[in-house]
Design a protein around this motif. Sequence first.
Motif, mmCIF file in Angstrom:
data_model
loop_
_atom_site.group_PDB
_atom_site.id
_atom_site.type_symbol
_atom_site.label_atom_id
_atom_site.label_comp_id
_atom_site.label_asym_id
_atom_site.label_seq_id
_atom_site.Cartn_x
_atom_site.Cartn_y
_atom_site.Cartn_z
ATOM 1 N N TYR A 1 72.580 5.556 64.548
ATOM 2 C CA TYR A 1 72.334 6.322 65.766
ATOM 3 C C TYR A 1 71.249 7.395 65.574
ATOM 4 O O TYR A 1 71.037 8.210 66.478
ATOM 5 C CB TYR A 1 73.627 7.008 66.234
ATOM 6 C CG TYR A 1 74.679 6.057 66.726
ATOM 7 C CD1 TYR A 1 74.807 5.753 68.075
ATOM 8 C CD2 TYR A 1 75.572 5.450 65.843
ATOM 9 C CE1 TYR A 1 75.779 4.899 68.542
ATOM 10 C CE2 TYR A 1 76.555 4.585 66.294
ATOM 11 C CZ TYR A 1 76.655 4.309 67.645
ATOM 12 O OH TYR A 1 77.627 3.443 68.105
ATOM 13 N N GLN B 1 66.590 4.941 66.951
ATOM 14 C CA GLN B 1 66.842 4.564 68.329
ATOM 15 C C GLN B 1 65.541 4.527 69.132
ATOM 16 O O GLN B 1 65.330 3.620 69.960
ATOM 17 C CB GLN B 1 67.828 5.541 68.967
ATOM 18 C CG GLN B 1 69.259 5.403 68.466
ATOM 19 C CD GLN B 1 69.906 4.107 68.903
ATOM 20 O OE1 GLN B 1 69.775 3.690 70.047
ATOM 21 N NE2 GLN B 1 70.586 3.454 67.973
ATOM 22 N N THR C 1 73.575 -0.720 70.742
ATOM 23 C CA THR C 1 74.307 0.364 70.089
ATOM 24 C C THR C 1 75.410 0.836 71.023
ATOM 25 O O THR C 1 75.130 1.271 72.143
ATOM 26 C CB THR C 1 73.384 1.536 69.746
ATOM 27 O OG1 THR C 1 72.258 1.048 68.998
ATOM 28 C CG2 THR C 1 74.114 2.562 68.907
#
Length: 358
Positions: free
Chosen positions: A187, A192, A306
Motif C-alpha cells: 500500500y 500505488q 488492492t
Amino acid sequence: MRRQLRSRRAPTLPYGYRYRLDDQDEVNQNYLADEEEEAEEEARVMVVPDLEEEEEEEEEKEEDEKEEEESHSQETDSALWRKLQIVNEYLWDPEKRTSLARTGQSWSLILVIYFFFYASLAAVITLCMYTLFLTISPYMPTFTERVKPPGVMIRPFAHSLNFNFNVSEPDTWQHYVISLNGFLQGYNDSLQEEMNVDCPPGQYFIQDGDEDEDKKACQFKRSFLKNCSGLEDPTFGYSTGQPCILLKMNRIVGFRPERGDPVKVSCKVQRGDENDIRSINYYPESASFDLRYYPYYGKLTHVNYTSPLVAMHFTDVVKNQAVPVQCQLKGKGIINDVINDRFVGPSCEAEEGPAPHV
C-alpha cells in the motif's frame, strides 16, 4: 540254577569201543563245566535285572524320539519343497510353457483388451472434462447465488484475536508492529501511484470490454490511514497504549454494495461497560469501504487490485483490563447476525486484554 543230569546206564559195548566212550565222557564233563559257568553268570546278571531293563527302555525311547524327529523334519522339508515346486511351476511351467497358468497368447489377448478398455475410459473422462471447462469461465464464476456476503480479516495477526501488550516492554508489542509493516508494504504511496489509477470516490469503477482483458485498479494509498499508516508513528500507537487495528473485507468477484451505499464499519464493547472504550478514530474518516473499489474482476484480470482498508485507532481504552471488542460490517445485504462464524456474523471479535499497561 544247575541243571541235573540223569545218569543212564551205559550199554555194554565191545572192547573196541572203550576208547571212544572215554572221549565222550570227557566231552560230557566239559559240557557240564560250561553249563555251571553259564548258570553262575546268569545268577550274577539277575541280581540287578530291573536297572538294566529300565536303562534299555530309556535308550529305546530316546532312539524312538530321535527317529520321530528326523522323520518329522524330513516330512516338513519335503512338504516345503513340494510347495516351492508348485509355486515355481505356477510361475513358469516349462512343459506347458505357461506363466501364471496362462499361455503367451492368453496374456497378449488380456493386455490388448485392458489397453483398449483404459484408453477408452481415459478418452471419455478427458472429453467430459473438456466439455465442462468449455462451460466454465476462468475469469468469472458461473454460479454465485450461494456465495455468502463478504467476511473480514484483521491485522496485525494475533492468535485467538487477543492483543495483550505492555507499553513499557517493547518485546510484548514489537511483533504487532512488524506484522503491520509487512502487510502495508503493498500500500506504499509510490507503489500505488505507479501501478494503479486515481479514481473518483463515491461511485463504482465499472470497466467494459472482454472478460479476459486486464482491468485497472484504483489506488488505496497507505497515507489514507493517517495515524495508523505507520508513516507518522512507526509503532502504530502501541508504544503509547493507543493501538491500531486494520480491517479488510474479503474479495468477492462481481460484488457491489447494494443501493450504492458503501459498507461501513462499526466497533463497540461486546461485553461489559461501554465506557471501557471511550474513543475510537477511524481511517478513512468515513469508516467505510468506498464504492470506487468495486466491482472486483478476479485475480486473473484485476492483477494490481488492492483491497480497501479501514483502520480503528483505539485512542482511549481502559488500562489493565481485558476489553472485548466487536466490529461489524453494516450495509444493505450484509449479514452480521450469524453467531456461528465470527468472521461473517459479528464480523470480527477482538479482545484487548489485559489492556495496555502504561
